[in-house]
Scaffold this active site. Structure first.
Site, PDB file in Angstrom:
ATOM      1  N   LYS A 111       0.781  -1.231   0.027  1.00 36.73           N
ATOM      2  CA  LYS A 111       0.019  -0.097   0.018  1.00 36.73           C
ATOM      3  C   LYS A 111       0.791   1.174   0.048  1.00 36.73           C
ATOM      4  O   LYS A 111       0.429   2.202  -0.628  1.00 36.73           O
ATOM      5  CB  LYS A 111      -0.863   0.205   1.238  1.00 36.73           C
ATOM      6  CG  LYS A 111      -2.051  -1.026   1.084  1.00 36.73           C
ATOM      7  CD  LYS A 111      -3.025  -0.907   2.185  1.00 36.73           C
ATOM      8  CE  LYS A 111      -4.269  -1.875   2.146  1.00 36.73           C
ATOM      9  NZ  LYS A 111      -5.021  -2.106   3.319  1.00 36.73           N
ATOM     10  N   LYS A 191      -9.037 -11.344  -6.370  1.00 35.31           N
ATOM     11  CA  LYS A 191     -10.269 -11.626  -5.025  1.00 35.31           C
ATOM     12  C   LYS A 191     -11.200 -10.496  -5.268  1.00 35.31           C
ATOM     13  O   LYS A 191     -10.900  -9.281  -5.683  1.00 35.31           O
ATOM     14  CB  LYS A 191      -9.503 -11.277  -3.754  1.00 35.31           C
ATOM     15  CG  LYS A 191     -10.294 -11.382  -2.529  1.00 35.31           C
ATOM     16  CD  LYS A 191      -9.248 -11.568  -1.336  1.00 35.31           C
ATOM     17  CE  LYS A 191     -10.265 -11.320  -0.197  1.00 35.31           C
ATOM     18  NZ  LYS A 191      -9.518 -10.993   1.178  1.00 35.31           N
ATOM     19  N   LYS A 194     -14.570  -4.549  -3.893  1.00 33.69           N
ATOM     20  CA  LYS A 194     -15.415  -3.361  -4.470  1.00 33.69           C
ATOM     21  C   LYS A 194     -14.563  -2.199  -5.101  1.00 33.69           C
ATOM     22  O   LYS A 194     -14.899  -1.882  -6.426  1.00 33.69           O
ATOM     23  CB  LYS A 194     -16.097  -2.445  -3.142  1.00 33.69           C
ATOM     24  CG  LYS A 194     -17.180  -1.848  -3.565  1.00 33.69           C
ATOM     25  CD  LYS A 194     -18.010  -1.620  -2.663  1.00 33.69           C
ATOM     26  CE  LYS A 194     -19.011  -0.639  -2.820  1.00 33.69           C
ATOM     27  NZ  LYS A 194     -20.110  -0.212  -1.771  1.00 33.69           N
TER      28      LYS A 194
END
Ligand code: SF4
Length: 328
Positions: A111, A191, A194
């Site tokens: 990240k 995976k 959203k």
């Protein structure tokens, strides 16, 4: 009953990946464990997000969880920011967590490469996770494979605190290995998530389910309707295994291998089965949405119960760490 802690981001509406991969399992756990289920809004702010949407997304997530079967009579469902002790304990646990341990977390490395300026919250995220769990002295934590490393860190933090203060305050939380599924998205690549736009919402209408399923990835080697397919490499077949009957799953495999069905035929059957399976959840969600005050009340009751448990731990931690008690 042994205590379990689970957290979920306030990402708005649940999708079938969340449901099959986590929430369905939590619903089953309620019979055997005392479950603390937390909508982790303090975690959500460590990534870019829309402040104007957070409240609505939090309520939507709570509605979805209740509709999916989380039962406030058996589980403590609450919002993380309603229990300030999460942030407070995190600060205290900062003092026993080495920075090097945080920097080697795979999620942090991934990240932090995607943002120009890395917020400290991204680095400290696993300490907040440790605080979430240790605040309630949860013995078990259902984890997906992407969270195993963070749970190991929580165990390490518990060990370090106990060792530093020569106490046995925090149990080392154990990973709860479950058969919960890892659901791949409709793109067949990653995976279901959203943020990747590859989901089917738990509360989607029949039309929306079909619109999303229709273009979904299948066996890439099946170019025309006449080509036999291989269900074992097809995500649509995997979804059939979660939503279709045993007999229908066998039929799907036969029709695929024998090129009896085209992929659209196969998806049509799946769409109907998904809609039928999720109908009770959609109905419960509609009733809850018609009475949003009831959802807020559940969260208020959950936060009250969580704060009570959290305060007991914080009192012990304050005493152990040597803070001057406030005058009464
Ligand atoms: S027929 Fe069904 S299982 Fe076979 S490739 Fe097409 S969508 Fe997948």
């Amino acid at each position: 009953m042994p205590r379990v802690f689970s957290g979920i981001q306030p990402s708005g509406e649940l999708h079938i990946g969340n449901y099959l991969g986590a929430v369905k399992n939590w619903v089953a756990l309620q019979d055997r464990y005392e479950c603390f289920i937390c909508i982790v809004d303090l975690h959500a702010i460590t990534q870019p997000y829309e402040a104007a949407e957070l409240e609505e997304r939090t309520l939507e997530m709570a509605t979805g969880l209740l509709a999916a079967g989380i039962d406030p009579a058996r589980s403590v469902l609450f919002v993380q920011s309603h229990v300030p002790a999460h942030a407070e304990l995190m600060w205290l646990l900062n003092s026993v967590t080495p920075v090097g341990e945080l920097e080697r977390m795979t999620q942090y490395k991934d990240k932090s490469q995607r943002v120009a300026s890395v917020p400290a919250g991204l680095l400290n995220y696993p300490i907040l996770q440790a605080a979430d769990i240790l605040l309630y002295k949860a013995e078990q934590v259902p984890v997906g494979e992407d969270q195993v490393q963070h749970l190991e860190l929580a165990r390490e933090v518990a060990r370090r605190f106990n060792s530093r203060y020569r106490v046995q305050l925090f149990p080392e939380p154990q990973p709860m290995l479950t058969s919960a599924a890892r659901i791949v998205g409709l793109d067949g690549q990653a995976k279901m998530s959203k943020s990747l736009g590859n989901t089917i919402g738990l509360l989607d209408s029949a039309e929306a389910v079909w619109e999303k399923l229709r273009p979904a990835m299948t066996d890439p080697a099946r170019k025309t309707r006449k080509d036999p397919g291989n269900p074992d490499v097809c995500n649509i077949y995997t979804l059939h295994q979660h939503f279709s009957s045993e007999a229908e799953i066998v039929r799907v495999a036969e029709q695929c291998r024998g090129a009896g069905w085209g992929c659209l035929d196969c998806k049509r059957v799946l769409a109907d089965n998904i809609v039928a399976a999720l109908a009770p959840i959609r109905e419960r969600a509609a009733a809850l949405k018609a009475d949003p005050g009831s959802v807020r009340q559940v969260l208020a009751d959950g936060a009250r119960r969580a704060r009570h448990e959290a305060q007991r731990t914080m009192d012990e931690v304050s005493r152990i760490m040597g803070f001057l008690p406030p005058a009464m």
